[in-house]
Design a protein around this motif. Structure first.
Motif, PDB file in Angstrom:
ATOM      1  N   ALA A   2     -25.457  83.195 120.019  1.00  0.00           N
ATOM      2  CA  ALA A   2     -26.140  82.203 119.197  1.00  0.00           C
ATOM      3  C   ALA A   2     -26.349  80.910 119.986  1.00  0.00           C
ATOM      4  N   THR A   3     -27.463  80.266 119.712  1.00  0.00           N
ATOM      5  CA  THR A   3     -27.787  78.996 120.340  1.00  0.00           C
ATOM      6  C   THR A   3     -27.129  77.870 119.543  1.00  0.00           C
ATOM      7  N   ASP A   4     -26.524  76.911 120.236  1.00  0.00           N
ATOM      8  CA  ASP A   4     -25.937  75.759 119.555  1.00  0.00           C
ATOM      9  C   ASP A   4     -27.070  74.829 119.144  1.00  0.00           C
ATOM     10  N   ARG A   5     -27.239  74.696 117.869  1.00  0.00           N
ATOM     11  CA  ARG A   5     -28.322  73.862 117.339  1.00  0.00           C
ATOM     12  C   ARG A   5     -27.794  72.557 116.755  1.00  0.00           C
ATOM     13  N   THR A   6     -26.636  72.135 117.214  1.00  0.00           N
ATOM     14  CA  THR A   6     -26.060  70.903 116.686  1.00  0.00           C
ATOM     15  C   THR A   6     -27.011  69.728 116.866  1.00  0.00           C
ATOM     16  N   ALA A   7     -27.619  69.622 118.038  1.00  0.00           N
ATOM     17  CA  ALA A   7     -28.557  68.512 118.272  1.00  0.00           C
ATOM     18  C   ALA A   7     -29.725  68.577 117.290  1.00  0.00           C
ATOM     19  N   ASP A   8     -30.216  69.784 117.001  1.00  0.00           N
ATOM     20  CA  ASP A   8     -31.306  69.932 116.030  1.00  0.00           C
ATOM     21  C   ASP A   8     -30.867  69.473 114.642  1.00  0.00           C
ATOM     22  N   VAL A   9     -29.644  69.833 114.259  1.00  0.00           N
ATOM     23  CA  VAL A   9     -29.114  69.427 112.953  1.00  0.00           C
ATOM     24  C   VAL A   9     -28.975  67.908 112.894  1.00  0.00           C
ATOM     25  N   LEU A  10     -28.495  67.294 113.973  1.00  0.00           N
ATOM     26  CA  LEU A  10     -28.346  65.837 113.983  1.00  0.00           C
ATOM     27  C   LEU A  10     -29.704  65.138 113.994  1.00  0.00           C
ATOM     28  N   ASP A  11     -30.663  65.701 114.715  1.00  0.00           N
ATOM     29  CA  ASP A  11     -32.025  65.141 114.685  1.00  0.00           C
ATOM     30  C   ASP A  11     -32.599  65.221 113.273  1.00  0.00           C
ATOM     31  N   ALA A  12     -32.374  66.342 112.609  1.00  0.00           N
ATOM     32  CA  ALA A  12     -32.850  66.507 111.232  1.00  0.00           C
ATOM     33  C   ALA A  12     -32.138  65.531 110.297  1.00  0.00           C
ATOM     34  N   THR A  13     -30.845  65.340 110.533  1.00  0.00           N
ATOM     35  CA  THR A  13     -30.084  64.379 109.731  1.00  0.00           C
ATOM     36  C   THR A  13     -30.678  62.985 109.881  1.00  0.00           C
ATOM     37  N   LEU A  14     -31.020  62.615 111.106  1.00  0.00           N
ATOM     38  CA  LEU A  14     -31.635  61.305 111.342  1.00  0.00           C
ATOM     39  C   LEU A  14     -32.937  61.167 110.552  1.00  0.00           C
ATOM     40  N   ARG A  15     -33.789  62.168 110.623  1.00  0.00           N
ATOM     41  CA  ARG A  15     -35.063  62.096 109.888  1.00  0.00           C
ATOM     42  C   ARG A  15     -34.830  61.969 108.381  1.00  0.00           C
ATOM     43  N   CYS A  16     -33.844  62.689 107.869  1.00  0.00           N
ATOM     44  CA  CYS A  16     -33.532  62.607 106.439  1.00  0.00           C
ATOM     45  C   CYS A  16     -32.980  61.230 106.071  1.00  0.00           C
ATOM     46  N   LEU A  17     -32.118  60.698 106.923  1.00  0.00           N
ATOM     47  CA  LEU A  17     -31.565  59.374 106.644  1.00  0.00           C
ATOM     48  C   LEU A  17     -32.646  58.309 106.643  1.00  0.00           C
ATOM     49  N   LEU A  18     -33.570  58.420 107.567  1.00  0.00           N
ATOM     50  CA  LEU A  18     -34.670  57.460 107.608  1.00  0.00           C
ATOM     51  C   LEU A  18     -35.510  57.535 106.338  1.00  0.00           C
ATOM     52  N   ARG A  19     -35.663  58.724 105.834  1.00  0.00           N
ATOM     53  CA  ARG A  19     -36.490  58.956 104.654  1.00  0.00           C
ATOM     54  C   ARG A  19     -35.754  58.629 103.359  1.00  0.00           C
ATOM     55  N   TYR A  20     -34.521  59.114 103.215  1.00  0.00           N
ATOM     56  CA  TYR A  20     -33.817  59.042 101.934  1.00  0.00           C
ATOM     57  C   TYR A  20     -32.585  58.146 101.919  1.00  0.00           C
ATOM     58  N   GLY A  21     -32.012  57.865 103.078  1.00  0.00           N
ATOM     59  CA  GLY A  21     -30.730  57.180 103.133  1.00  0.00           C
ATOM     60  C   GLY A  21     -29.595  58.182 103.010  1.00  0.00           C
ATOM     61  N   ALA A  22     -28.388  57.734 103.312  1.00  0.00           N
ATOM     62  CA  ALA A  22     -27.235  58.642 103.326  1.00  0.00           C
ATOM     63  C   ALA A  22     -26.875  59.141 101.928  1.00  0.00           C
ATOM     64  N   ARG A  23     -26.962  58.286 100.963  1.00  0.00           N
ATOM     65  CA  ARG A  23     -26.566  58.696  99.606  1.00  0.00           C
ATOM     66  C   ARG A  23     -27.482  59.762  99.031  1.00  0.00           C
ATOM     67  N   ARG A  24     -28.756  59.645  99.265  1.00  0.00           N
ATOM     68  CA  ARG A  24     -29.703  60.588  98.662  1.00  0.00           C
ATOM     69  C   ARG A  24     -29.952  61.834  99.506  1.00  0.00           C
ATOM     70  N   THR A  25     -29.585  61.812 100.771  1.00  0.00           N
ATOM     71  CA  THR A  25     -29.765  62.984 101.627  1.00  0.00           C
ATOM     72  C   THR A  25     -28.777  64.067 101.201  1.00  0.00           C
ATOM     73  N   THR A  26     -29.257  65.296 101.141  1.00  0.00           N
ATOM     74  CA  THR A  26     -28.396  66.426 100.791  1.00  0.00           C
ATOM     75  C   THR A  26     -28.344  67.413 101.951  1.00  0.00           C
ATOM     76  N   MET A  27     -27.411  68.318 101.886  1.00  0.00           N
ATOM     77  CA  MET A  27     -27.333  69.379 102.891  1.00  0.00           C
ATOM     78  C   MET A  27     -28.594  70.240 102.833  1.00  0.00           C
ATOM     79  N   ASP A  28     -29.140  70.430 101.636  1.00  0.00           N
ATOM     80  CA  ASP A  28     -30.400  71.174 101.515  1.00  0.00           C
ATOM     81  C   ASP A  28     -31.520  70.463 102.260  1.00  0.00           C
ATOM     82  N   ASP A  29     -31.562  69.128 102.167  1.00  0.00           N
ATOM     83  CA  ASP A  29     -32.576  68.359 102.901  1.00  0.00           C
ATOM     84  C   ASP A  29     -32.429  68.570 104.407  1.00  0.00           C
ATOM     85  N   ILE A  30     -31.186  68.500 104.879  1.00  0.00           N
ATOM     86  CA  ILE A  30     -30.931  68.669 106.312  1.00  0.00           C
ATOM     87  C   ILE A  30     -31.319  70.072 106.760  1.00  0.00           C
TER      88      ILE A  30
END
Length: 187
Positions: A2-30
């Motif tokens: 398996a490929t380690d996609r941690t960087a992809d997950v963190l990049d996605a987290t950043l995009r979600c935080l920019l859009r929704y903020g930490a409180r409104r971001t969900t694991m489904d969003d990420i």
């Protein structure tokens, strides 16, 4: 394997935080932003808070590397100090520059990441103190604190264009004749 996609997950987290903020971001969003299932995201992060903290660590680590590089040059004192302080500005102006959610990642009082931010500021203080000690500035730890406070004040105004002038002015105000010369200013 398996490929380690941690960087992809963190990049996605950043995009979600920019859009929704930490409180409104969900694991489904990420997961959706990453393009994988929610259960796949859990292979790389424990939960949303873990994803946010790891993202904050990554952003602060990059900025600290930039500050260390500036401190280790043979440039004049004013350039090294400016480079260290500019790393803090770059962090704040980076991906969160226009986001109303920046405080959730960059504020020392933030619930999830405040300790990461405080540690980063402490590391910058240490770098500045070391650089100023090498330049024979009196009370280098206090001088470093003054420089950081000035930078934080400028961050609150968004006036990155004033950082260089503020750095030079504070160094001259703190300094010895060598600080004047190193800052490129008349003594």
């Amino acid at each position: 394997m398996a490929t380690d996609r941690t960087a992809d997950v963190l990049d996605a987290t950043l995009r979600c935080l920019l859009r929704y903020g930490a409180r409104r971001t969900t694991m489904d969003d990420i997961a959706s932003e990453t393009g994988v299932s929610r259960s796949a995201v859990y292979q790389y992060v424990r939960n949303k808070d873990d994803a946010v903290r790891r993202l904050a660590e990554r952003l602060h680590d990059r900025a600290l590397s930039q500050a260390r590089a500036a401190a280790e040059t043979d440039d004049p004192l004013a350039d090294r100090v400016f480079g260290i302080l500019d790393a803090k500005f770059e962090l704040a102006a980076g991906p969160f520059g226009e986001s109303p959610h920046a405080a959730e990642i960059l504020d020392e009082q933030a619930r999830l990441c405040g300790d990461i931010c405080r540690s980063f500021t402490g590391d910058l203080h240490g770098l500045l103190t070391d650089v100023l000690t090498g330049a024979d500035i009196e009370r280098p730890a206090d001088a470093a604190q003054i420089l950081l406070a000035t930078t934080i004040g400028l961050l609150s105004t968004g006036r990155r264009d004033l950082l260089r002038h503020a750095t030079d002015t504070v160094l001259v105000g703190l300094g010895t004749n060598s600080a004047y010369r190193d800052a490129g200013l008349p003594s």
